[in-house]
Write an enzyme that holds these catalytic residues in place. Structure first.
Site, PDB file in Angstrom:
ATOM      1  N   ASP A   1       0.870  -1.180   0.000  1.00 41.77           N
ATOM      2  CA  ASP A   1       0.000   0.000   0.000  1.00 41.77           C
ATOM      3  C   ASP A   1       0.906   1.229   0.000  1.00 41.77           C
ATOM      4  OD1 ASP A   1      -2.284   1.743   0.478  1.00 41.77           O
ATOM      5  OD2 ASP A   1      -3.309  -0.015   1.309  1.00 41.77           O
TER       6      ASP A   1
ATOM      7  N   ARG B   1       0.940 -29.110   4.053  1.00 46.95           N
ATOM      8  CA  ARG B   1       0.356 -30.446   3.892  1.00 46.95           C
ATOM      9  C   ARG B   1       1.272 -31.631   4.172  1.00 46.95           C
ATOM     10  NH1 ARG B   1      -2.127 -28.514  -1.610  1.00 46.95           N
ATOM     11  NH2 ARG B   1      -0.187 -27.324  -1.400  1.00 46.95           N
TER      12      ARG B   1
HETATM   13  O1  C5P Z   1       0.781 -27.333   2.049  1.00 46.06           O
HETATM   14  P1  C5P Z   1       2.014 -26.636   1.553  1.00 46.06           P
HETATM   15  O2  C5P Z   1       3.283 -27.155   2.211  1.00 46.06           O
HETATM   16  O3  C5P Z   1       2.107 -26.636   0.056  1.00 46.06           O
HETATM   17  O4  C5P Z   1       1.813 -25.143   2.061  1.00 46.06           O
HETATM   18  C1  C5P Z   1       2.723 -24.145   1.761  1.00 46.06           C
HETATM   19  C2  C5P Z   1       2.294 -22.823   2.316  1.00 46.06           C
HETATM   20  O5  C5P Z   1       3.150 -21.824   1.769  1.00 46.06           O
HETATM   21  C3  C5P Z   1       0.873 -22.399   1.960  1.00 46.06           C
HETATM   22  O6  C5P Z   1       0.398 -21.577   3.031  1.00 46.06           O
HETATM   23  C4  C5P Z   1       1.060 -21.580   0.715  1.00 46.06           C
HETATM   24  O7  C5P Z   1       0.062 -20.623   0.534  1.00 46.06           O
HETATM   25  C5  C5P Z   1       2.396 -20.906   0.986  1.00 46.06           C
HETATM   26  N1  C5P Z   1       3.121 -20.516  -0.220  1.00 46.06           N
HETATM   27  C6  C5P Z   1       3.476 -21.399  -1.218  1.00 46.06           C
HETATM   28  N2  C5P Z   1       4.167 -20.972  -2.312  1.00 46.06           N
HETATM   29  C7  C5P Z   1       4.503 -19.709  -2.401  1.00 46.06           C
HETATM   30  C8  C5P Z   1       4.170 -18.787  -1.425  1.00 46.06           C
HETATM   31  C9  C5P Z   1       3.472 -19.241  -0.322  1.00 46.06           C
HETATM   32  O8  C5P Z   1       3.182 -22.578  -1.121  1.00 46.06           O
HETATM   33  N3  C5P Z   1       5.194 -19.334  -3.448  1.00 46.06           N
END
Ligand code: C5P
Length: 243
Positions: free
Chosen positions: A68, A218
């Site tokens: 912002d 996950r």
């Molecule tokens: O479940 P997982 O390990 O894929 O989650 C990864 C987390 O990191 C989620 O909250 C996702 O939104 C975030 N994230 C991502 N990739 C990015 C930026 C953020 O997976 N480039």
């Protein structure tokens, strides 16, 4: 740096109910140092969810990616400090003035209140953006040029580090030096499914490449024994740390 492996594992609290967030913190706290609260959970549950994590002894990465005018971001960042978060982020595309002003006001607030300054991170180019996305908004430079360029802007403004894909770690290290923090999502241990992540590395690879901390969702939440899964990731981090 003497950060323990537990402080380098950030669990993504990708849930929308306070009670679910609380259950995850209770269950994982032994092996997880930080909990990432993003836009969905924060919009649904508000600052109380930050307080809950802290009351239970966890630390918070407030992932609201502020972008912002300088004054608005700086004021929001000071509010994040008041909540006692350990880490928060902004979009580097908000520009050097926005980041400098934020550092200035956060530093002033933390000095006045005698609290430790949170770790301030910038997002460079979202990994969901492709060269085509950038061209559509009028940026003709390749992602591989934009990422280190924005990381350097953040560093020069006084930020502590960036959030980045594990694949970008070496590019950022080369541009910003050894002391700059690099927090990487998109990490998949050998025992976990890829889900919707496409370009992944293992926790050990990410740490060996120079990542400071890992955001994992996950691979822990979908495991049959989430605490044990977090423990295995911790062991991988530990083994990959230098010295
Ligand atoms: O479940 P997982 O390990 O894929 O989650 C990864 C987390 O990191 C989620 O909250 C996702 O939104 C975030 N994230 C991502 N990739 C990015 C930026 C953020 O997976 N480039």
């Amino acid at each position: 740096m003497t950060t323990s492996a537990r402080q380098r594992l950030i669990f993504a609290l990708d849930v929308d109910e306070f009670s679910q967030a609380e259950a995850w913190v209770r269950q994982l706290q032994e092996n997880v140092g930080l909990f990432k609260i993003g836009k969905q959970l924060f919009t649904k549950c508000g600052p109380e969810v930050v307080q809950m994590v802290r009351q239970r002894g966890g630390e918070v990465f407030l992932d609201l990616k502020y972008h912002d005018i300088p004054n608005t971001v700086a004021k929001a960042a000071v509010e994040a400090c008041k909540l006692g978060v350990k880490m928060f982020n902004v979009h580097a595309l908000g520009g050097p003035e926005m980041m400098r002003k934020t550092v200035e006001e956060v530093d002033a607030y933390c000095a006045k209140s005698g609290i430790e300054r949170p770790i301030m991170l910038a997002v460079t180019i979202l990994t969901s953006s492709t060269e085509e996305t950038l061209r559509a908004v009028g940026i003709d430079r390749p992602v591989t040029e934009m990422v280190p360029r924005l990381a350097k802007l953040a560093r020069d403004a006084g930020f502590d580090g960036v959030v980045a894909s594990p694949k970008e770690v070496s590019l950022i290290r080369a541009a910003c030096g050894e002391d700059f923090q690099i927090v990487t999502p998109g990490v998949r241990p050998a025992f976990a499914a890829l889900d919707d992540q496409k370009r992944v590395t293992t926790p050990a690879e990410a740490i060996s490449a120079g990542a400071t901390a890992l955001v994992v969702g996950r691979p822990i939440s979908a495991a049959s024994d989430p605490l044990a899964a977090a423990g295995k990731i911790l062991a991988e981090i530990e083994a990959a740390l230098p010295g």
